[in-house]
Design an enzyme around this catalytic site. Sequence first.
Site, PDB file in Angstrom:
ATOM      1  N   GLY A  80      59.798  60.270  35.889  1.00  0.00           N
ATOM      2  CA  GLY A  80      61.093  59.634  35.748  1.00  0.00           C
ATOM      3  C   GLY A  80      60.796  58.224  35.283  1.00  0.00           C
ATOM      4  O   GLY A  80      59.653  57.776  35.347  1.00  0.00           O
ATOM      5  N   CYS A 111      54.618  62.690  33.342  1.00  0.00           N
ATOM      6  CA  CYS A 111      55.668  61.965  32.610  1.00  0.00           C
ATOM      7  C   CYS A 111      55.368  60.460  32.538  1.00  0.00           C
ATOM      8  O   CYS A 111      54.451  60.045  31.864  1.00  0.00           O
ATOM      9  CB  CYS A 111      57.026  62.267  33.250  1.00  0.00           C
ATOM     10  SG  CYS A 111      58.447  61.853  32.248  1.00  0.00           S
ATOM     11  N   HIS A 112      56.156  59.634  33.251  1.00  0.00           N
ATOM     12  CA  HIS A 112      55.932  58.191  33.279  1.00  0.00           C
ATOM     13  C   HIS A 112      54.988  57.774  34.416  1.00  0.00           C
ATOM     14  O   HIS A 112      54.601  56.620  34.501  1.00  0.00           O
ATOM     15  CB  HIS A 112      57.262  57.445  33.451  1.00  0.00           C
ATOM     16  CG  HIS A 112      58.144  57.464  32.238  1.00  0.00           C
ATOM     17  ND1 HIS A 112      58.851  58.580  31.855  1.00  0.00           N
ATOM     18  CD2 HIS A 112      58.434  56.510  31.328  1.00  0.00           C
ATOM     19  CE1 HIS A 112      59.547  58.312  30.760  1.00  0.00           C
ATOM     20  NE2 HIS A 112      59.306  57.059  30.411  1.00  0.00           N
ATOM     21  N   ALA A 113      54.643  58.702  35.305  1.00  0.00           N
ATOM     22  CA  ALA A 113      53.790  58.361  36.455  1.00  0.00           C
ATOM     23  C   ALA A 113      52.371  57.923  36.084  1.00  0.00           C
ATOM     24  O   ALA A 113      51.748  57.217  36.879  1.00  0.00           O
ATOM     25  CB  ALA A 113      53.752  59.511  37.458  1.00  0.00           C
ATOM     26  N   TRP A 115      51.732  55.517  34.537  1.00  0.00           N
ATOM     27  CA  TRP A 115      51.810  54.069  34.721  1.00  0.00           C
ATOM     28  C   TRP A 115      51.077  53.667  36.004  1.00  0.00           C
ATOM     29  O   TRP A 115      50.434  52.626  36.058  1.00  0.00           O
ATOM     30  CB  TRP A 115      53.266  53.617  34.851  1.00  0.00           C
ATOM     31  CG  TRP A 115      53.927  53.172  33.594  1.00  0.00           C
ATOM     32  CD1 TRP A 115      53.358  52.710  32.451  1.00  0.00           C
ATOM     33  CD2 TRP A 115      55.341  53.112  33.392  1.00  0.00           C
ATOM     34  NE1 TRP A 115      54.330  52.378  31.536  1.00  0.00           N
ATOM     35  CE2 TRP A 115      55.556  52.609  32.092  1.00  0.00           C
ATOM     36  CE3 TRP A 115      56.451  53.434  34.168  1.00  0.00           C
ATOM     37  CZ2 TRP A 115      56.825  52.411  31.554  1.00  0.00           C
ATOM     38  CZ3 TRP A 115      57.715  53.239  33.629  1.00  0.00           C
ATOM     39  CH2 TRP A 115      57.896  52.734  32.334  1.00  0.00           C
TER      40      TRP A 115
END
Length: 186
Positions: A80, A111-113, A115
């Site tokens: 997310g 996904c965005h994890a 990061w």
Amino acid sequence: MPKITEARILIIATHGFEQSELEFPRDQLRVKGATVHVATPDGKPIKGWEGSDWGRAAEADLSFDAIDVAGYDALVLPGGQINPDLLRVDDRAIETVKAFARDGKVVAAVCHAPWLLVEAGLAKGRPMTSYPSIKTDVVNAGAEWVDQSAIADGGIVTSRNPNDLKDFVGKIVEEIEEGRHAKKAA
């Protein structure tokens, strides 16, 4: 060799997690026989994000302050946009990611994890994938970005998006059943 049916898996997340990226791994890993707990910053339920609006709540089993890394075999990080952006500035979340990696345990981010993997210093020198919008962040952190549904490298699993969740869970199971992973020098 460890078996998924004996595995204890921790998911850490906060408000704004991508609904399917927490629920699918949590539920599928439980179906495969693993014990799966969800930790949130304060140990209270968190609200997901689904489509273009807030989704369902996810119950929490414990707070970040109650995490005992020694009690788990793997860490799962849902994506997310909101959730990982909030967690990458939470010292407890980043320290948890680092501790799992230091102990040679599986760390899986979708996904965005990734990061969080970048923030924890785990990207350098390893093949990784992510949601395309954070590709530059992953590359700038020293990873080799690969457009693939799921990649495992030394116990670090990454995946692109909700369409890849079946492959993501498959890689998590595979990595857990391989056992502890030697730390990769940066």
